[in-house]
Design a protein around this motif. Structure first.
Motif, PDB file in Angstrom:
ATOM      1  N   GLN A  25       0.843  -1.180   0.000  1.00 59.92           N
ATOM      2  CA  GLN A  25       0.000   0.000   0.000  1.00 59.92           C
ATOM      3  C   GLN A  25       0.885   1.239   0.000  1.00 59.92           C
ATOM      4  OE1 GLN A  25      -2.943  -0.189   3.023  1.00 59.92           O
ATOM      5  NE2 GLN A  25      -4.015   1.647   2.358  1.00 59.92           N
ATOM      6  N   VAL A  26       0.386   2.333  -0.553  1.00 59.86           N
ATOM      7  CA  VAL A  26       1.140   3.569  -0.622  1.00 59.86           C
ATOM      8  C   VAL A  26       0.217   4.728  -0.291  1.00 59.86           C
ATOM      9  CG1 VAL A  26       0.730   3.857  -3.111  1.00 59.86           C
ATOM     10  CG2 VAL A  26       2.733   4.902  -2.059  1.00 59.86           C
ATOM     11  N   ALA A  49       5.277  10.130  -1.686  1.00 58.72           N
ATOM     12  CA  ALA A  49       4.692   8.834  -1.344  1.00 58.72           C
ATOM     13  C   ALA A  49       5.361   8.246  -0.117  1.00 58.72           C
ATOM     14  CB  ALA A  49       4.832   7.874  -2.513  1.00 58.72           C
ATOM     15  N   SER A  50       4.557   7.633   0.708  1.00 55.82           N
ATOM     16  CA  SER A  50       5.087   6.863   1.829  1.00 55.82           C
ATOM     17  C   SER A  50       4.580   5.447   1.687  1.00 55.82           C
ATOM     18  CB  SER A  50       4.653   7.461   3.161  1.00 55.82           C
ATOM     19  OG  SER A  50       3.244   7.465   3.256  1.00 55.82           O
ATOM     20  N   GLY A  51       5.261   4.530   2.319  1.00 53.31           N
ATOM     21  CA  GLY A  51       4.901   3.143   2.159  1.00 53.31           C
ATOM     22  C   GLY A  51       5.960   2.411   1.365  1.00 53.31           C
ATOM     23  N   ARG A  52       5.656   1.190   1.051  1.00 53.80           N
ATOM     24  CA  ARG A  52       6.680   0.325   0.471  1.00 53.80           C
ATOM     25  C   ARG A  52       6.755   0.410  -1.050  1.00 53.80           C
ATOM     26  NH1 ARG A  52       6.764  -5.485   3.508  1.00 53.80           N
ATOM     27  NH2 ARG A  52       7.745  -4.746   5.421  1.00 53.80           N
ATOM     28  N   PHE A  61       7.808   2.174  -3.672  1.00 52.99           N
ATOM     29  CA  PHE A  61       7.267   3.234  -4.530  1.00 52.99           C
ATOM     30  C   PHE A  61       7.576   2.960  -5.999  1.00 52.99           C
ATOM     31  CE2 PHE A  61       5.843   7.275  -5.784  1.00 52.99           C
ATOM     32  CZ  PHE A  61       6.802   7.881  -6.580  1.00 52.99           C
ATOM     33  N   TYR A 112       5.079   1.319  -8.601  1.00 50.11           N
ATOM     34  CA  TYR A 112       3.829   1.953  -9.010  1.00 50.11           C
ATOM     35  C   TYR A 112       4.010   2.883 -10.200  1.00 50.11           C
ATOM     36  CZ  TYR A 112       2.147   0.387  -4.453  1.00 50.11           C
ATOM     37  OH  TYR A 112       1.793  -0.381  -3.377  1.00 50.11           O
ATOM     38  N   ASN A 165      11.076   8.982  -3.468  1.00 53.04           N
ATOM     39  CA  ASN A 165       9.651   8.613  -3.428  1.00 53.04           C
ATOM     40  C   ASN A 165       8.751   9.788  -3.832  1.00 53.04           C
ATOM     41  OD1 ASN A 165      10.496   6.133  -2.526  1.00 53.04           O
ATOM     42  ND2 ASN A 165       9.229   6.121  -0.686  1.00 53.04           N
ATOM     43  N   TYR A 193      -4.689   4.049  -5.595  1.00 47.97           N
ATOM     44  CA  TYR A 193      -4.375   4.935  -4.478  1.00 47.97           C
ATOM     45  C   TYR A 193      -4.355   6.376  -4.967  1.00 47.97           C
ATOM     46  CZ  TYR A 193      -2.838   0.423  -2.789  1.00 47.97           C
ATOM     47  OH  TYR A 193      -2.801  -0.901  -2.463  1.00 47.97           O
TER      48      TYR A 193
END
Length: 127
Positions: free
Chosen positions: A1-2, A24-27, A29, A32, A77, A116
């Motif tokens: 998820q981002v 972007a944060s999360g795994r 990047f 995507y 990111n 997202y």
């Protein structure tokens, strides 16, 4: 998820420039594809620009081609939208969106491909 957060919007005169950022944060990047969409009052959301995961492919709506440039820095990111020669008709809320799909070429302009979304940033161009 981002998670996506847009910034850089504001008020500018026609002919001016703005640079939008999408952080972007999360795994992962870099997994995507990222796109910018916009929505003006009373109008449907429309595609503006997209960039593939690696950054090797970019695409633009005809209305912004030659004026806007999308780019990304996977190390930071972040995706950018450099907007030059702005026009009053560019006034809208701008959203960035991320697609986890493998395919890019066949889906980059379709909002349904993006899972997202950020909260949006307002861009207002005065005449």
């Amino acid at each position: 998820q981002v998670q996506l957060v847009e910034s850089g919007g504001g008020l500018v005169q026609a002919g001016g420039s703005l640079r939008l950022s999408c952080a972007a944060s999360g795994r992962a990047f870099s997994r995507y594809h990222i796109a910018w969409f916009r929505q003006a009052p009373g109008k449907e959301r429309e595609f503006v620009a997209a960039i593939s995961r690696s950054g090797s492919n970019t695409d633009y709506a005809e209305s912004v081609k030659g004026r806007f440039t999308i780019s990304r820095d996977n190390a930071k990111n972040t995706v950018y939208l450099q907007m030059n020669s702005l026009r009053p008709e560019d006034t809208a809320v701008y959203y960035c969106a991320a697609s986890p799909r493998t395919s890019y070429s066949s889906t980059y302009s379709a909002s349904q491909a993006y899972a997202y979304w950020g909260q949006g940033t307002q861009v207002t161009v005065s005449s």
